[in-house]
Scaffold this active site. Sequence first.
Site, mmCIF file in Angstrom:
data_model
loop_
_atom_site.group_PDB
_atom_site.id
_atom_site.type_symbol
_atom_site.label_atom_id
_atom_site.label_comp_id
_atom_site.label_asym_id
_atom_site.label_seq_id
_atom_site.Cartn_x
_atom_site.Cartn_y
_atom_site.Cartn_z
ATOM 1 N N ARG A 130 2.471 6.231 -2.645
ATOM 2 C CA ARG A 130 3.558 7.095 -3.132
ATOM 3 C C ARG A 130 3.335 7.463 -4.597
ATOM 4 O O ARG A 130 3.549 8.601 -5.015
ATOM 5 C CB ARG A 130 4.899 6.375 -2.939
ATOM 6 N N SER A 177 -8.546 1.326 12.340
ATOM 7 C CA SER A 177 -7.869 0.918 13.577
ATOM 8 C C SER A 177 -8.219 1.844 14.736
ATOM 9 O O SER A 177 -8.071 1.474 15.898
ATOM 10 C CB SER A 177 -6.350 0.888 13.365
ATOM 11 N N ASP A 217 -4.978 12.053 21.035
ATOM 12 C CA ASP A 217 -3.646 12.010 20.425
ATOM 13 C C ASP A 217 -3.677 12.517 18.990
ATOM 14 O O ASP A 217 -2.637 12.827 18.417
ATOM 15 C CB ASP A 217 -3.096 10.578 20.431
ATOM 16 N N ARG A 221 1.631 12.830 24.729
ATOM 17 C CA ARG A 221 1.286 14.229 24.993
ATOM 18 C C ARG A 221 -0.041 14.534 24.310
ATOM 19 O O ARG A 221 -0.102 14.759 23.109
ATOM 20 C CB ARG A 221 2.388 15.164 24.475
ATOM 21 N N ASP A 242 0.814 -1.213 0.000
ATOM 22 C CA ASP A 242 0.000 0.000 0.000
ATOM 23 C C ASP A 242 0.851 1.268 0.000
ATOM 24 O O ASP A 242 0.491 2.270 -0.622
ATOM 25 C CB ASP A 242 -0.932 0.010 1.211
ATOM 26 N N ALA A 290 -7.108 7.696 20.320
ATOM 27 C CA ALA A 290 -7.057 7.670 21.789
ATOM 28 C C ALA A 290 -7.720 8.892 22.410
ATOM 29 O O ALA A 290 -7.088 9.662 23.147
ATOM 30 C CB ALA A 290 -5.602 7.554 22.260
ATOM 31 N N ASN A 302 -5.810 8.225 1.065
ATOM 32 C CA ASN A 302 -6.333 7.514 2.232
ATOM 33 C C ASN A 302 -6.839 8.458 3.318
ATOM 34 O O ASN A 302 -8.016 8.450 3.650
ATOM 35 C CB ASN A 302 -5.262 6.595 2.822
#
Length: 272
Positions: free
Chosen positions: A67, A175, A159, A140, A62, A194, A129
Site C-alpha cells: 500500500r 503459488s 482462471d 468461470r 506485506d 488453474a 509484486n
Amino acid sequence: MKVAFVIRKDCKRCATIAKSIIELIPPDWEKIYDTEAAKFLGGVGKDITEISADIIIAIGGDGTVLRILQNAKGPVLGINMGGLGFLTEIEIDEVGSSTYKLIRGEYKINEAMKLKVYINGRRLEDCTNEAVVHTDRIARIRQFKIYVDGHFLTTIKSDGVIVATPTGSSSYSSSAGGPLLLPTVRGMVISYLAPYSSRIKPVVVPSESTVEIKIAGNDQDSLLILDGQKEYKIKSGDTVSISMSEEKARFVSFRESIYDRLRDKVIKHVVN
C-alpha cells in the site's frame, strides 16, 4: 531525518510498536503519521498519498508495504506483525536493535523493479509484486491471448494470468507454480491460474519486454488486480499492457545479501 509511520488498519499492537520506536529515535527527527497511526499516537495524520519521507516505517505485513509503495514516496522499512512477510525486513523481536542500526545509519537502500500497467492505452498505478488478470466470477474459465513485444505467444484458457516482478515471484505467482527470481534477475514471470491444459508452463521474459493480455471471446468480463490493492473491471476485447516502470520500489535493508532474505523468508519456511 524525516520518518513516517504507516500501520495496519485497526492494529493497536502495531501502534505500540511504533511508539516504542519513537521513544528511541532522536527527538530532532521529524515524525509523520498516517491517519491510522494518528488515531493511536495522537497528532494530525496524513493521507498515505500525501506522505513523503526519508524513511517510511511500515508496521503490519506485506499488504501494508505494498500500500505504501503504491501511494507514498520514500524507502520502506517493513516490520512483520505475523505471517510470512516477505517484503518486510524485521521481526518484532528485532525492533529495538534495528532501530539503533537505523539511528547509526547502518543500513542500505535496495531498489526493485516495478511494473507499469495500461488498459487500452490508459496508464494505471504502478505495482511492485504483480498484475493479475482474473475471471470476475468463481468457476468461470476465461480465454486470454498473450503477446510479448508484439509477437503472439499463446492462447490460454484459465482462471487468470499473472505477470510478476522478481520481487513478486515469491508471492501469488509462486503459488501458481511460477519460478522464484532473485531481485538481481532482469525479468518478468508470466504464470497461469488453474490452466485448462497442464502442458502450459510459466514463462520468464526479459524485463525490457512488453507483455499484452487480450481478453478473447464474448461475455468474458474479467478483473485486473494490481498488488492486491487496486481493482479494475475489464471486458471482452480489452487489452492489458504490462512493462517495466521507470519508477523503482525502494526498501531499507540491514541484511548483507539477497540470499539472506531468500533463506530467511522462503527456503526456511519451505524446509520447515
